[in-house]
Motif scaffolding. Structure first.
Motif, PDB file in Angstrom:
ATOM      1  N   GLU A   7       0.832  -1.195   0.000  1.00 46.74           N
ATOM      2  CA  GLU A   7       0.000   0.000   0.000  1.00 46.74           C
ATOM      3  C   GLU A   7       0.867   1.245   0.000  1.00 46.74           C
ATOM      4  O   GLU A   7       2.056   1.177   0.274  1.00 46.74           O
ATOM      5  CB  GLU A   7      -0.954   0.012   1.207  1.00 46.74           C
ATOM      6  N   ALA A 120      -6.925   2.861  -2.887  1.00 46.42           N
ATOM      7  CA  ALA A 120      -7.299   1.691  -2.100  1.00 46.42           C
ATOM      8  C   ALA A 120      -8.317   2.068  -1.022  1.00 46.42           C
ATOM      9  O   ALA A 120      -9.432   1.527  -0.981  1.00 46.42           O
ATOM     10  CB  ALA A 120      -6.040   1.073  -1.485  1.00 46.42           C
ATOM     11  N   VAL A 121      -7.979   3.020  -0.146  1.00 45.32           N
ATOM     12  CA  VAL A 121      -8.912   3.405   0.923  1.00 45.32           C
ATOM     13  C   VAL A 121     -10.135   4.096   0.315  1.00 45.32           C
ATOM     14  O   VAL A 121     -11.266   3.879   0.763  1.00 45.32           O
ATOM     15  CB  VAL A 121      -8.224   4.321   1.962  1.00 45.32           C
ATOM     16  N   TYR A 199      -6.622  11.659   7.080  1.00 44.79           N
ATOM     17  CA  TYR A 199      -6.008  10.395   7.530  1.00 44.79           C
ATOM     18  C   TYR A 199      -4.709  10.094   6.797  1.00 44.79           C
ATOM     19  O   TYR A 199      -4.076   9.075   7.062  1.00 44.79           O
ATOM     20  CB  TYR A 199      -7.009   9.235   7.407  1.00 44.79           C
ATOM     21  N   PHE A 235      -7.659  14.144  12.883  1.00 47.39           N
ATOM     22  CA  PHE A 235      -6.815  13.209  12.143  1.00 47.39           C
ATOM     23  C   PHE A 235      -7.077  11.813  12.690  1.00 47.39           C
ATOM     24  O   PHE A 235      -7.078  11.595  13.899  1.00 47.39           O
ATOM     25  CB  PHE A 235      -5.329  13.558  12.306  1.00 47.39           C
TER      26      PHE A 235
HETATM   27  N1  LIG Z   1      -4.278   7.166   8.980  1.00 51.67           N
HETATM   28  C1  LIG Z   1      -4.371   5.890   8.692  1.00 51.67           C
HETATM   29  O1  LIG Z   1      -4.620   5.085   9.573  1.00 51.67           O
HETATM   30  C2  LIG Z   1      -4.183   5.432   7.269  1.00 51.67           C
HETATM   31  C3  LIG Z   1      -4.565   4.146   6.892  1.00 51.67           C
HETATM   32  C4  LIG Z   1      -4.426   3.778   5.551  1.00 51.67           C
HETATM   33  C5  LIG Z   1      -3.866   4.671   4.633  1.00 51.67           C
HETATM   34  N2  LIG Z   1      -3.464   5.899   5.059  1.00 51.67           N
HETATM   35  C6  LIG Z   1      -2.902   6.883   4.111  1.00 51.67           C
HETATM   36  O2  LIG Z   1      -3.944   7.308   3.268  1.00 51.67           O
HETATM   37  C7  LIG Z   1      -3.432   7.677   1.981  1.00 51.67           C
HETATM   38  C8  LIG Z   1      -4.216   6.926   0.905  1.00 51.67           C
HETATM   39  O3  LIG Z   1      -3.945   5.541   1.025  1.00 51.67           O
HETATM   40  P1  LIG Z   1      -4.303   4.525  -0.142  1.00 51.67           P
HETATM   41  O4  LIG Z   1      -3.781   3.190   0.274  1.00 51.67           O
HETATM   42  O5  LIG Z   1      -5.741   4.653  -0.515  1.00 51.67           O
HETATM   43  O6  LIG Z   1      -3.409   5.125  -1.334  1.00 51.67           O
HETATM   44  P2  LIG Z   1      -3.587   4.944  -2.910  1.00 51.67           P
HETATM   45  O7  LIG Z   1      -4.139   3.591  -3.218  1.00 51.67           O
HETATM   46  O8  LIG Z   1      -2.291   5.361  -3.484  1.00 51.67           O
HETATM   47  O9  LIG Z   1      -4.746   5.977  -3.294  1.00 51.67           O
HETATM   48  C9  LIG Z   1      -4.589   7.327  -3.245  1.00 51.67           C
HETATM   49  C10 LIG Z   1      -5.283   7.959  -4.423  1.00 51.67           C
HETATM   50  O10 LIG Z   1      -5.125   9.345  -4.259  1.00 51.67           O
HETATM   51  C11 LIG Z   1      -4.972   9.975  -5.492  1.00 51.67           C
HETATM   52  N3  LIG Z   1      -3.866  10.961  -5.388  1.00 51.67           N
HETATM   53  C12 LIG Z   1      -2.578  10.700  -5.155  1.00 51.67           C
HETATM   54  N4  LIG Z   1      -1.892  11.846  -5.103  1.00 51.67           N
HETATM   55  C13 LIG Z   1      -2.782  12.845  -5.283  1.00 51.67           C
HETATM   56  C14 LIG Z   1      -2.678  14.247  -5.297  1.00 51.67           C
HETATM   57  N5  LIG Z   1      -1.509  14.873  -5.134  1.00 51.67           N
HETATM   58  N6  LIG Z   1      -3.828  14.964  -5.479  1.00 51.67           N
HETATM   59  C15 LIG Z   1      -5.002  14.347  -5.629  1.00 51.67           C
HETATM   60  N7  LIG Z   1      -5.160  13.017  -5.615  1.00 51.67           N
HETATM   61  C16 LIG Z   1      -4.060  12.275  -5.454  1.00 51.67           C
HETATM   62  C17 LIG Z   1      -4.680   8.917  -6.519  1.00 51.67           C
HETATM   63  O11 LIG Z   1      -5.766   8.994  -7.386  1.00 51.67           O
HETATM   64  P3  LIG Z   1      -5.659   8.960  -8.980  1.00 51.67           P
HETATM   65  O12 LIG Z   1      -4.957   7.649  -9.315  1.00 51.67           O
HETATM   66  O13 LIG Z   1      -7.060   9.038  -9.412  1.00 51.67           O
HETATM   67  O14 LIG Z   1      -4.800  10.125  -9.368  1.00 51.67           O
HETATM   68  C18 LIG Z   1      -4.684   7.595  -5.755  1.00 51.67           C
HETATM   69  O15 LIG Z   1      -5.508   6.651  -6.362  1.00 51.67           O
HETATM   70  C19 LIG Z   1      -1.935   7.342   2.015  1.00 51.67           C
HETATM   71  O16 LIG Z   1      -1.217   8.512   2.318  1.00 51.67           O
HETATM   72  C20 LIG Z   1      -1.829   6.351   3.164  1.00 51.67           C
HETATM   73  O17 LIG Z   1      -0.555   6.357   3.761  1.00 51.67           O
HETATM   74  C21 LIG Z   1      -3.613   6.298   6.351  1.00 51.67           C
END
Ligand SMILES: NC(=O)c1ccc[n+]([C@@H]2O[C@H](COP(=O)([O-])OP(=O)(O)OC[C@H]3O[C@@H](n4cnc5c(N)ncnc54)[C@H](OP(=O)(O)O)[C@@H]3O)[C@@H](O)[C@H]2O)c1
Length: 302
Positions: A7, A120-121, A199, A235
């Motif tokens: 991830e 993913a999320v 988050y 957060f």
């Molecule tokens: N706090 C917690 O407990 C927790 C738990 C899980 C994940 N997280 C965090 O949450 C975030 C998302 O996780 P994920 O696993 O869903 O990641 P992911 O699968 O990479 O999905 C993120 C999506 O955000 C979009 N994106 C990326 N950079 C962007 C930007 N600069 N502006 C606008 N959209 C953007 C992309 O969409 P497009 O492909 O459509 O461009 C991508 O599909 C990560 O930073 C992760 O570390 C935190």
């Protein structure tokens, strides 16, 4: 080990921008979550047998063929569940579930904006949000519009459209794992009394910001509640919530296993990969554009 998700958080950890692990120095084994089969039992372990299928969220160490886990942290994986799909539920879907039902406590009919909705999320938030009867919008690059619609939400192309102007009156809840401009516009997109649940800070990681910058963004969220407009921001961290409420983590993961077993939701696995493909998987995560999770299945031969 039968399956372990890869991830964006792994990228954050590898770049030493994840508070819990930022002091770790290489070499260490990565791997945030694990579905596996018990191969050996430690002295005094009760309630489990060799061959039982279990899951845990380990933060690091699960991109491995074998690993040791604490019995009191395990959740049973129902027999018959696909192991790669089960792995997607541990970090990604449990985060989405807890954001909706523990952090924001959403109510049917609320208007909700999900950033990174094709991620993913984001996908999990849309699927679970739909089950909860929410009215959903999702930001994603234009190429993902059809996927967002398929997941029951209205797509917003973040490269062309301004999500702050989409809904006159504003959203009840915004979920932001990206942190573009330090969450300012997400806060601006809320209605009076609305809630921003931040988050993640993928945008800060991409822009190679320092950890301190992201910590300031997060701290500032808690000061915004004093601004006029009655809006709130917080957060969410899955690890902080698990530390405070370990029972919730197990309960929510079990609930997700049930939802998949009954066919109520279907997590999207983009690809099952082998050990030799992990480095490439990190590049693909950083490049973006994936429409589901990459899952390491150690038994897979390249
Ligand atoms: N706090 C917690 O407990 C927790 C738990 C899980 C994940 N997280 C965090 O949450 C975030 C998302 O996780 P994920 O696993 O869903 O990641 P992911 O699968 O990479 O999905 C993120 C999506 O955000 C979009 N994106 C990326 N950079 C962007 C930007 N600069 N502006 C606008 N959209 C953007 C992309 O969409 P497009 O492909 O459509 O461009 C991508 O599909 C990560 O930073 C992760 O570390 C935190």
């Amino acid at each position: 080990m039968l399956a372990s998700g890869l991830e964006y958080t792994d990228v954050v950890i590898r770049r030493h921008l994840y508070p819990q692990t930022m002091r770790r120095r290489l070499p260490f084994v990565m791997g945030y979550d694990v579905v596996g089969e018990i191969d050996q039992l430690g002295d005094g372990v009760r309630g489990f047998q060799i061959g039982d299928r279990v899951a845990d969220m380990t933060v690091v160490g699960s991109n491995a063929a074998y690993r040791t886990l604490r019995a009191d942290r395990l959740t049973r994986v129902p027999v018959g569940l696909d192991v790669a799909e089960a792995a997607t539920l541990i970090l990604t879907w449990t985060t989405a579930y807890q954001l909706l039902h523990r952090a924001a406590r959403v109510r049917r009919g609320q208007r909700v904006l999900v950033h990174g909705a094709a991620g993913a999320v984001g996908q999990a938030l849309l699927a679970l949000g739909r089950l909860a009867g929410l009215d959903l919008w999702g930001t994603a690059r234009g190429a993902h519009a059809a996927l967002i619609r398929e997941l029951g939400a209205t797509p917003i192309d973040y490269q062309r459209d301004d999500f702050v102007r989409v809904l006159a009156g504003g959203f009840d809840v915004v979920f932001d794992g990206i942190g573009e401009d330090g969450y300012r516009r997400s806060f601006a997109a809320l209605k009076h009394g609305g809630l921003l649940c931040a988050y993640g800070y993928s945008a800060g990681v991409q822009a190679q910001r320092r950890m301190l910058t992201m910590l300031i963004w997060i701290a500032r969220l808690y000061l915004w509640r004093w601004l006029p407009g009655g809006k709130r921001a917080r957060f969410y961290s899955i690890n902080a919530m698990r530390a405070r409420h370990p029972g919730w983590f197990r309960e929510d993961l079990q609930r997700l296993f049930e939802l998949v077993a009954t066919g109520a939701v279907r997590p999207r696995v983009a690809e099952r990969i082998s050990f030799d493909e992990i480095a490439e998987a990190h590049r693909r995560l950083e490049a973006g554009g994936l429409q589901g999770k990459l899952v390491l299945c150690p038994d897979l031969k390249r």
